[in-house]
Write a protein that holds these residues in place. Structure first.
Motif, PDB file in Angstrom:
ATOM      1  N   HIS A 128     -13.071   5.261   6.352  1.00  0.00           N
ATOM      2  CA  HIS A 128     -13.254   6.620   6.847  1.00  0.00           C
ATOM      3  C   HIS A 128     -11.932   7.352   6.715  1.00  0.00           C
ATOM      4  CE1 HIS A 128     -17.276   5.900   8.426  1.00  0.00           C
ATOM      5  NE2 HIS A 128     -16.837   4.674   8.660  1.00  0.00           N
ATOM      6  N   ASN A 129     -11.975   8.576   6.182  1.00  0.00           N
ATOM      7  CA  ASN A 129     -10.729   9.330   6.061  1.00  0.00           C
ATOM      8  C   ASN A 129     -10.449  10.103   7.349  1.00  0.00           C
ATOM      9  OD1 ASN A 129     -12.314  11.624   6.066  1.00  0.00           O
ATOM     10  ND2 ASN A 129     -11.969  12.112   3.896  1.00  0.00           N
ATOM     11  N   ALA A 130      -9.407  10.945   7.325  1.00  0.00           N
ATOM     12  CA  ALA A 130      -8.966  11.654   8.536  1.00  0.00           C
ATOM     13  C   ALA A 130     -10.064  12.558   9.100  1.00  0.00           C
ATOM     14  CB  ALA A 130      -7.715  12.469   8.220  1.00  0.00           C
ATOM     15  N   PHE A 131     -11.009  12.979   8.239  1.00  0.00           N
ATOM     16  CA  PHE A 131     -12.101  13.844   8.697  1.00  0.00           C
ATOM     17  C   PHE A 131     -13.335  13.038   9.108  1.00  0.00           C
ATOM     18  CE2 PHE A 131      -9.588  15.987   5.444  1.00  0.00           C
ATOM     19  CZ  PHE A 131      -9.077  17.040   6.177  1.00  0.00           C
ATOM     20  N   GLY A 132     -13.178  11.740   9.136  1.00  0.00           N
ATOM     21  CA  GLY A 132     -14.312  10.899   9.521  1.00  0.00           C
ATOM     22  C   GLY A 132     -15.312  10.699   8.396  1.00  0.00           C
ATOM     23  N   GLU A 133     -14.968  11.162   7.188  1.00  0.00           N
ATOM     24  CA  GLU A 133     -15.888  10.962   6.069  1.00  0.00           C
ATOM     25  C   GLU A 133     -15.664   9.601   5.437  1.00  0.00           C
ATOM     26  OE1 GLU A 133     -15.563  15.604   4.602  1.00  0.00           O
ATOM     27  OE2 GLU A 133     -14.205  14.062   3.841  1.00  0.00           O
ATOM     28  N   ARG A 134     -16.752   9.042   4.905  1.00  0.00           N
ATOM     29  CA  ARG A 134     -16.644   7.775   4.222  1.00  0.00           C
ATOM     30  C   ARG A 134     -16.124   8.034   2.802  1.00  0.00           C
ATOM     31  NH1 ARG A 134     -21.782   3.934   5.038  1.00  0.00           N
ATOM     32  NH2 ARG A 134     -20.818   3.246   6.964  1.00  0.00           N
ATOM     33  N   VAL A 135     -15.035   7.421   2.434  1.00  0.00           N
ATOM     34  CA  VAL A 135     -14.505   7.609   1.081  1.00  0.00           C
ATOM     35  C   VAL A 135     -14.170   6.244   0.483  1.00  0.00           C
ATOM     36  CG1 VAL A 135     -13.524   9.916   1.452  1.00  0.00           C
ATOM     37  CG2 VAL A 135     -12.160   7.876   1.990  1.00  0.00           C
ATOM     38  N   THR A 136     -14.197   6.192  -0.826  1.00  0.00           N
ATOM     39  CA  THR A 136     -13.777   4.975  -1.514  1.00  0.00           C
ATOM     40  C   THR A 136     -12.604   5.340  -2.408  1.00  0.00           C
ATOM     41  OG1 THR A 136     -16.061   4.228  -1.536  1.00  0.00           O
ATOM     42  CG2 THR A 136     -14.528   3.068  -2.971  1.00  0.00           C
ATOM     43  N   VAL A 137     -11.495   4.676  -2.229  1.00  0.00           N
ATOM     44  CA  VAL A 137     -10.326   4.960  -3.063  1.00  0.00           C
ATOM     45  C   VAL A 137     -10.002   3.743  -3.925  1.00  0.00           C
ATOM     46  CG1 VAL A 137      -9.281   6.667  -1.538  1.00  0.00           C
ATOM     47  CG2 VAL A 137      -8.755   4.237  -1.234  1.00  0.00           C
ATOM     48  N   SER A 138      -9.526   4.011  -5.129  1.00  0.00           N
ATOM     49  CA  SER A 138      -9.149   2.953  -6.060  1.00  0.00           C
ATOM     50  C   SER A 138      -7.701   3.160  -6.475  1.00  0.00           C
ATOM     51  CB  SER A 138     -10.040   2.994  -7.301  1.00  0.00           C
ATOM     52  OG  SER A 138     -11.384   2.837  -6.937  1.00  0.00           O
ATOM     53  N   GLU A 139      -6.921   2.126  -6.388  1.00  0.00           N
ATOM     54  CA  GLU A 139      -5.509   2.197  -6.768  1.00  0.00           C
ATOM     55  C   GLU A 139      -5.170   1.022  -7.669  1.00  0.00           C
ATOM     56  OE1 GLU A 139      -4.036   3.611  -2.348  1.00  0.00           O
ATOM     57  OE2 GLU A 139      -3.089   1.866  -3.334  1.00  0.00           O
ATOM     58  N   ALA A 140      -4.251   1.255  -8.588  1.00  0.00           N
ATOM     59  CA  ALA A 140      -3.795   0.147  -9.443  1.00  0.00           C
ATOM     60  C   ALA A 140      -2.283   0.187  -9.576  1.00  0.00           C
ATOM     61  CB  ALA A 140      -4.445   0.238 -10.818  1.00  0.00           C
ATOM     62  N   VAL A 141      -1.713  -0.985  -9.697  1.00  0.00           N
ATOM     63  CA  VAL A 141      -0.286  -1.127  -9.969  1.00  0.00           C
ATOM     64  C   VAL A 141      -0.155  -2.020 -11.210  1.00  0.00           C
ATOM     65  CG1 VAL A 141       1.902  -2.057  -9.131  1.00  0.00           C
ATOM     66  CG2 VAL A 141       0.324  -0.908  -7.541  1.00  0.00           C
ATOM     67  N   VAL A 142       0.636  -1.572 -12.168  1.00  0.00           N
ATOM     68  CA  VAL A 142       0.830  -2.355 -13.392  1.00  0.00           C
ATOM     69  C   VAL A 142       2.327  -2.584 -13.586  1.00  0.00           C
ATOM     70  CG1 VAL A 142       0.647  -2.329 -15.916  1.00  0.00           C
ATOM     71  CG2 VAL A 142      -1.261  -1.515 -14.517  1.00  0.00           C
ATOM     72  N   LYS A 143       2.687  -3.817 -13.894  1.00  0.00           N
ATOM     73  CA  LYS A 143       4.081  -4.109 -14.215  1.00  0.00           C
ATOM     74  C   LYS A 143       4.163  -4.555 -15.671  1.00  0.00           C
ATOM     75  CE  LYS A 143       7.891  -7.094 -12.743  1.00  0.00           C
ATOM     76  NZ  LYS A 143       8.116  -8.318 -11.950  1.00  0.00           N
ATOM     77  N   ALA A 144       4.680  -3.645 -16.512  1.00  0.00           N
ATOM     78  CA  ALA A 144       4.797  -3.949 -17.945  1.00  0.00           C
ATOM     79  C   ALA A 144       6.249  -4.243 -18.281  1.00  0.00           C
ATOM     80  CB  ALA A 144       4.294  -2.757 -18.756  1.00  0.00           C
ATOM     81  N   MET A 145       6.441  -4.965 -19.381  1.00  0.00           N
ATOM     82  CA  MET A 145       7.789  -5.239 -19.875  1.00  0.00           C
ATOM     83  C   MET A 145       7.939  -4.592 -21.244  1.00  0.00           C
ATOM     84  SD  MET A 145       9.207  -7.203 -17.548  1.00  0.00           S
ATOM     85  CE  MET A 145      10.578  -8.100 -18.314  1.00  0.00           C
ATOM     86  N   VAL A 146       8.958  -3.765 -21.398  1.00  0.00           N
ATOM     87  CA  VAL A 146       9.257  -3.160 -22.692  1.00  0.00           C
ATOM     88  C   VAL A 146      10.727  -3.418 -22.993  1.00  0.00           C
ATOM     89  CG1 VAL A 146       9.425  -1.003 -23.982  1.00  0.00           C
ATOM     90  CG2 VAL A 146       7.472  -1.388 -22.471  1.00  0.00           C
ATOM     91  N   ASP A 147      10.980  -4.043 -24.113  1.00  0.00           N
ATOM     92  CA  ASP A 147      12.361  -4.384 -24.502  1.00  0.00           C
ATOM     93  C   ASP A 147      13.089  -5.121 -23.372  1.00  0.00           C
ATOM     94  OD1 ASP A 147      11.947  -3.148 -26.948  1.00  0.00           O
ATOM     95  OD2 ASP A 147      12.682  -1.210 -26.240  1.00  0.00           O
ATOM     96  N   GLY A 148      12.393  -6.009 -22.702  1.00  0.00           N
ATOM     97  CA  GLY A 148      13.014  -6.808 -21.658  1.00  0.00           C
ATOM     98  C   GLY A 148      13.191  -6.091 -20.324  1.00  0.00           C
ATOM     99  N   GLU A 149      12.788  -4.829 -20.266  1.00  0.00           N
ATOM    100  CA  GLU A 149      12.929  -4.063 -19.029  1.00  0.00           C
ATOM    101  C   GLU A 149      11.584  -3.937 -18.321  1.00  0.00           C
ATOM    102  OE1 GLU A 149      15.786  -2.665 -17.762  1.00  0.00           O
ATOM    103  OE2 GLU A 149      16.796  -3.770 -19.387  1.00  0.00           O
ATOM    104  N   PRO A 150      11.535  -4.188 -17.024  1.00  0.00           N
ATOM    105  CA  PRO A 150      10.265  -4.002 -16.315  1.00  0.00           C
ATOM    106  C   PRO A 150       9.987  -2.522 -16.072  1.00  0.00           C
ATOM    107  CG  PRO A 150      11.972  -4.715 -14.790  1.00  0.00           C
ATOM    108  CD  PRO A 150      12.615  -4.667 -16.157  1.00  0.00           C
ATOM    109  N   LEU A 151       8.732  -2.147 -16.240  1.00  0.00           N
ATOM    110  CA  LEU A 151       8.301  -0.772 -15.973  1.00  0.00           C
ATOM    111  C   LEU A 151       7.126  -0.863 -15.011  1.00  0.00           C
ATOM    112  CD1 LEU A 151       8.302   0.679 -19.599  1.00  0.00           C
ATOM    113  CD2 LEU A 151       9.792   1.408 -17.722  1.00  0.00           C
ATOM    114  N   MET A 152       7.293  -0.368 -13.826  1.00  0.00           N
ATOM    115  CA  MET A 152       6.233  -0.512 -12.837  1.00  0.00           C
ATOM    116  C   MET A 152       5.598   0.842 -12.588  1.00  0.00           C
ATOM    117  SD  MET A 152       6.491  -3.125  -9.851  1.00  0.00           S
ATOM    118  CE  MET A 152       5.195  -3.432  -8.688  1.00  0.00           C
ATOM    119  N   THR A 153       4.271   0.865 -12.674  1.00  0.00           N
ATOM    120  CA  THR A 153       3.565   2.130 -12.469  1.00  0.00           C
ATOM    121  C   THR A 153       2.435   1.923 -11.483  1.00  0.00           C
ATOM    122  OG1 THR A 153       2.161   1.593 -14.347  1.00  0.00           O
ATOM    123  CG2 THR A 153       3.995   3.079 -14.782  1.00  0.00           C
TER     124      THR A 153
END
Lengths: 537, 537
Positions: free
Chosen positions: B414-439
């Motif tokens: 339930h969100n702040a207004f008492g409504e039912r909501v569904t949220v989707s989140e993703a975190v990706v950790k990629a490596m480019v040229d040996g450097e981590p890139l987190m999004t």
């Protein structure tokens, strides 16, 4: 009716059907299928090739049918040996089968090039094999491989093979369209020639479906004089399959052109068992049943269109060429945006919801169904969700439980061994009788985790859903691209063996899956007579 | 060859096929199917019923074919109104279609009982409707509903309907076996009568598969004088479906009985595209392809171990009535796949990978493809993933980036207004040229969130994928039940307008989706000529 001629059905599911890619019959499977066929009323059950593999040899160690003639398949004896000294042939003759069916080449090209014998030697093989079988007390048959192609190249020789087999005492000579490439008109014309070489009721037809014409070719052959049809259950068989007996039987029994001229061994009760038999057989070979199969498919008597549906309610014969009950199937009027109130009423009756035609809540229900179908819900494939929706609109579904919140997490990472793994976890917070129940579970994927968590602890409702099992899960993305909506269908079953399907729709696949899961649980609670929330158990 | 008569193919996938239970075409689907059919070379594409629903009306707001005649379906005008005052009829005439096909009753029983008009009034409806269509500059056709049943009950009236339509100027009068209950011999006999009422090339056949005879009935009708065949892709259609054009086309083009007498609009190249087209269409309607389908099924040219397989190796014509390549299919010998390597080479050439026939890495690639197909990968529908797999095996795909880990969370609360909501989140950790890139990113659902996060920041590769867009996402569950595996197909495009499809397979839907997403990004980087990891831009 006494003047009707007898037409014989020869089932080769356990022999030619066993050639189907992906099909492997165990001994138990073979015993079960033989029993199904025997009960159905086919005349011959060809069980396999004794000696070719241990399963078939074991299967032929005892007779496996009561009514039908149990038949062993084999090859004609080899040139340069006597029948007594051909171990392959002797193996077939020693099988506990009343009949033997031997495959023989009848195309001069194949005799010379594939078999490597002279045309006369091949005739001699046919003659000696049939005689040996008759001497062993067997009903003998010859399968003429490549008969139609052979006839086109050298009609005299093909006919000589038929004649030789008959003269040696073969009860049946079966004309095979081995590669399935012969057209119905050709089949009829060639059968009319072959009947001179084997007058009376001695010719059979063995057709393959490589042009989608196996059923038509079998019927054309009967029209031209053939009196035995070889085929398989659900058209199983090499490549595109053999002639489908499940399709042929209703046509032979129900269509006047055939029913008035011919009698077959399948009774009206056998015919009425056909839909169930066809599906049971699919279960046995673990294939999904063909919904669009003639006569027996789940959709064979399904109507979507609104105009057609109201016409069917007036007079079913309008769009039904036979009565669905005659083959053990049933009429389905699909609730869809194309249908109207008559569909809705018929569908309600079928899912067991009784309601007065004039009930004003019906209009609201119809509007709700249409609105939800526009969103992507598809009730034609989800009768349990439809029943719930209808009963809710009519005030007949109590509240059982509610879900306050859920959370699903999928994580891909390296485990302690440095291996890449993906784990799925779900947490569900349900409310039962005002009390929160929090559960957590892991799963193979996010939906599995959510399902396990949801059904892990529903408090006092838990006993009612103990035997609930998910059996299938389907996903369809509607309107590809950014406005995509996901439709999920969940199939469930329980200890009674009832199977029901529920639907969920959302832009979010997890949400859609969750709706379908909750509907399934609710359906089961309703079915099991669980008490409403706040009511004593 | 000049003496061959023209035979016309009329496709009704988008009209009668849309009556199939479980099939719901979106506007985008319809546009894609019309394009497939146009390219295949059918003569008419019936797109639906303008005015019956918003999708069909919108579909007919523009012409949708280039070669084929785009056709609108409708009903004949109602009695008691002029054609000008019948809004249904006017809606059909105003559609952006060059031809109109109107359904009319031709069975006296249905005219009187279902339609509730006199026999003469019905003839007048036919006449006025055809005339109005011709006056509007349309090519006019009449679909004679229940023609065969009607003919059996009252031949004179059924023929009068045909005659009336022709006299009013209908280009085609189509004889419909609406409930699929007519046998081939009856079809042929009745067509031979009907041809007198409409001599020349003006009769069509519209057959249904309720007895498994739709293809046979269509061929029988052609033999008796019909020159237009109506059917659908893969036999889609109400109940058991319509005549299957995918089965009919090869028979018409390859079997001498037809090919020597008739010419159709499908070229040899069109014929060779048929297997792929049939499977692509199944993907579009999200049905599993029928492995046993004549000509185009995965098993249509498959042979299981044993005598047949070695005979095929000696001479394919033995068990193949046509060459598999002619319909774009291939031979499969299930034990020793001798044709595998040449198939592989052909497929490599098709996706633009040039390689020497003798390259030893081809054997390994072939083994890898087979192994992955056994797991559920389907490269037939995912050429970009196939090209990547092949180029990797041949050492032609550099490393660009790798993904260390990802995490996806879906939460309903339930969100702040008492409504039912569904949220989707993703975190990706990629490596480019040996450097981590987190999004991290939010999305409509878990896959969308993952996609957004993955493509949010790939460091110096970001400019190369800036114009990459996902256009479709498909999910198929293979082997239902507990051992289920999920196959995901992702379709992508970019600024060039190139469209490519990638595949991922896993028991976990998120994993499968992620594989397909990463393949799509990699394909784009390769295509854009991005430098390898560690190499200067």
């Amino acid at each position: 009716m006494n003047a009707r001629e007898r037409l014989y059905l020869f089932d080769t599911t356990l022999r030619d059907g066993a050639q189907t890619a992906g099909v492997d019959f165990t001994l138990q499977d073979k015993i079960m299928v033989a029993r199904l066929l025997d009960r159905l009323g086919v005349d011959y059950v060809e069980g396999g090739f004794p000696g070719a593999n241990p399963t078939d040899t074991e299967f032929f160690s005892a007779p496996r049918t009561e009514r039908a003639v149990f038949t062993a398949f084999g090859m004609t004896k080899r040139t340069g040996r006597s029948a007594e000294n051909d171990p392959g042939l002797q193996g077939v003759l020693q099988a506990k089968a009343a009949a033997c069916c031997f495959v023989a080449k009848t195309s001069d090209f194949h005799v010379v090039h594939a078999l490597g014998v002279t045309l006369d030697q091949n005739l001699e093989q046919i003659r000696d094999t049939v005689r040996a079988a008759v001497a062993a007390g067997k009903e003998a048959m010859i399968d003429c491989e490549h008969f139609f192609d052979g006839f086109k190249a050298n009609p005299a020789y093909a006919l000589a093979c038929v004649h030789t087999a008959r003269e040696a005492g073969a009860r049946w000579v079966v004309l095979c369209d081995t590669n399935g490439g012969t057209l119905p008109d050709e089949v009829a014309a060639i059968v009319r020639e072959a009947i001179h070489a084997a007058p009376g009721d001695h010719l059979g037809i063995h057709a393959h479906d490589d042009m989608g014409l196996a059923v038509a070719n079998s019927l054309a052959a009967v029209g031209a004089g053939v009196r035995q049809i070889q085929g398989t259950l659900n058209g199983l068989g090499e490549r595109c399959g053999n002639a489908n007996l499940v399709t042929l039987i209703p046509t032979l029994k129900l269509k006047p052109d055939f029913a008035e001229r011919f009698e077959i061994g399948v009774s009206d009760e056998g015919l009425a068992s056909l839909s169930q038999l066809s599906r049971a057989f699919d279960e046995l070979v673990n294939r999904p049943s063909n919904r669009y199969a003639p006569y027996v498919g789940a959709n064979a008597f399904a109507t979507k269109a609104g105009i057609h549906a109201s016409a069917i309610l007036k007079d079913p014969r309008t769009y039904e060429h036979v009565a669905p009950e005659s083959v053990g199937n049933r009429r389905r009027l699909l609730v869809s945006d194309q249908g109207g109130k008559s569909n809705l009423l018929a569908e309600l009756a079928r899912v067991g919801v009784e309601v007065d035609k004039a009930d004003p809540r019906l209009d609201l229900l119809l509007a709700t169904v249409k609105e939800r179908e526009a969103l992507g819900y598809s009730y034609e494939g989800a009768e349990a969700s439809f029943a719930l929706l209808a009963k809710r609109a009519l005030g007949r579904v109590p509240d059982f439980f509610s879900v306050e919140s859920f959370r699903v997490m999928v994580e891909r990472r390296h485990n302690a061994f440095g291996e890449r793994v993906t784990v799925s976890e779900a947490v569900v917070k349900a409310m039962v009788d005002g009390e929160p129940l929090m559960t957590a579970a892991e799963g193979i994927g996010p939906v599995n985790a959510l399902d396990v968590a949801l059904r892990k602890d529903l408090g006092r409702y838990q006993p009612y859903i103990a035997d609930l099992k998910l059996t299938d899960y389907k996903v369809r993305i509607l309107n590809g691209g950014t406005e995509a909506v996901t439709r999920v269908l969940v199939e469930s079953t329980d200890g009674d063996g009832e199977v029901w399907t529920t639907v969920g729709v959302s832009p979010n696949i997890i949400d859609a899956s969750f709706q379908a899961l909750v509907d399934s649980v609710t359906y089961k609670l309703l079915k099991a007579g669980a008490p409403a929330e706040g009511q004593p158990s």
